[in-house]
Design a protein around this motif. Structure first.
Motif, PDB file in Angstrom:
ATOM      1  N   TYR A  97     -28.449 -30.609 -42.402  1.00  0.00           N
ATOM      2  CA  TYR A  97     -29.464 -29.649 -43.330  1.00  0.00           C
ATOM      3  C   TYR A  97     -28.098 -27.961 -43.365  1.00  0.00           C
ATOM      4  O   TYR A  97     -27.694 -27.129 -42.435  1.00  0.00           O
ATOM      5  N   ILE A 148     -36.862 -28.712 -39.756  1.00  0.00           N
ATOM      6  CA  ILE A 148     -35.914 -29.809 -39.140  1.00  0.00           C
ATOM      7  C   ILE A 148     -36.441 -30.497 -38.048  1.00  0.00           C
ATOM      8  O   ILE A 148     -36.079 -31.893 -38.828  1.00  0.00           O
ATOM      9  N   VAL A 174     -27.043 -29.383 -38.856  1.00  0.00           N
ATOM     10  CA  VAL A 174     -27.381 -28.416 -39.189  1.00  0.00           C
ATOM     11  C   VAL A 174     -26.434 -27.086 -39.561  1.00  0.00           C
ATOM     12  O   VAL A 174     -26.037 -26.055 -38.712  1.00  0.00           O
ATOM     13  N   VAL A 219     -31.555 -29.949 -47.586  1.00  0.00           N
ATOM     14  CA  VAL A 219     -30.952 -31.443 -47.071  1.00  0.00           C
ATOM     15  C   VAL A 219     -30.663 -32.311 -47.919  1.00  0.00           C
ATOM     16  O   VAL A 219     -30.793 -32.581 -49.037  1.00  0.00           O
TER      17      VAL A 219
END
Length: 249
Positions: free
Chosen positions: A20, A39, A53, A234
């Motif tokens: 992400y 998320i 992330v 993503v």
């Protein structure tokens, strides 16, 4: 993928890791919280054995709560090392102001006043006394943990067929040989280049009304501080999708 580079449609993330990547936050803690909630919900509904992330820089300036954003990212990184952060030009501009106060730099002219206020300091950039006093107060107000966070930010990350940096790269230069300043400052040499790169470049830095998905790059800066829209990419193997959260503009 070709001998000349990687096309977005062909690019794949690393096997077994969902990525992400989040665009420029600029003091919008409200949107950053919403994105992390989105998320977490995605991971809950579609579990994955590993993930990262990646925050693409420009956490400070312009928006109302730069300090809160730094607090949030520091805590997130301590809680889970898979929460990763890289530098934007505004973090470097903030550090430069703290080291050498000036009314001429990025910080004074591009939202540094809002950053200072988030630390409880009002700075008059335009008088010598005001600049001096405001700078001293800001030095006292910024916690040591924030200095360490800003100073410790790297300039890039790479996963699978994707290269993550704040602003972009110098075309024709190997990714390992990029000038660190280009990675946080470059614009038109990069943005106007239509050829493929060794990897797809995922970046922010140049705000657009919506996410730009091109053959050679993805721009995730949707001007969150002003638009109220924070965007992310993503990546899950060959699958790519956009995730966005909205708040008040």
């Amino acid at each position: 993928m070709t001998d000349q580079g990687v096309h977005f449609l062909d690019a794949k993330g690393p096997e077994g890791i969902r990525i992400y990547a989040i665009g420029d936050v600029h003091g919008r803690l409200d949107l950053l919280r919403k994105m992390h909630e989105a998320i977490a919900e995605d991971l809950s509904h579609h579990p994955h054995r590993d993930w990262r992330v990646i925050h693409l820089g420009d956490y400070v300036d312009r928006g109302p709560d730069s300090k809160g954003v730094a607090d949030f990212l520091i805590a997130a990184g301590k809680a889970d090392s898979r929460m990763q952060t890289i530098a934007g030009n505004h973090e470097i501009g903030f550090l430069e102001f703290l080291a050498r106060p000036s009314a001429e730099g990025l910080f004074a002219h591009n939202g540094g006043g809002e950053t200072a206020r988030s630390y409880g300091v009002a700075i008059d950039f335009w008088t010598p006394g005001g600049l001096r006093e405001g700078h001293a107060a800001l030095l006292d107000a910024v916690p040591d943990s924030h200095f360490a966070f800003y100073r410790g930010l790297g300039r890039h990350l790479s996963f699978g067929d994707f290269f993550f940096c704040h602003a972009g790269i110098k075309p024709g230069i190997a990714l390992d040989d990029q000038d660190p300043d280009d990675l946080i400052w470059i614009r038109w040499d990069f943005l106007n280049y239509s050829g493929l790169h060794p990897k797809v470049i995922v970046h922010g830095h140049t705000p657009e009304a919506d996410v730009e998905v091109l053959a050679n790059r993805v721009n995730l800066d949707t001007g969150a501080w002003k638009s109220g829209r924070l965007s992310a990419l993503v990546i899950d193997g060959p699958e790519k999708q956009i995730l966005a959260v909205v708040g008040d503009a």
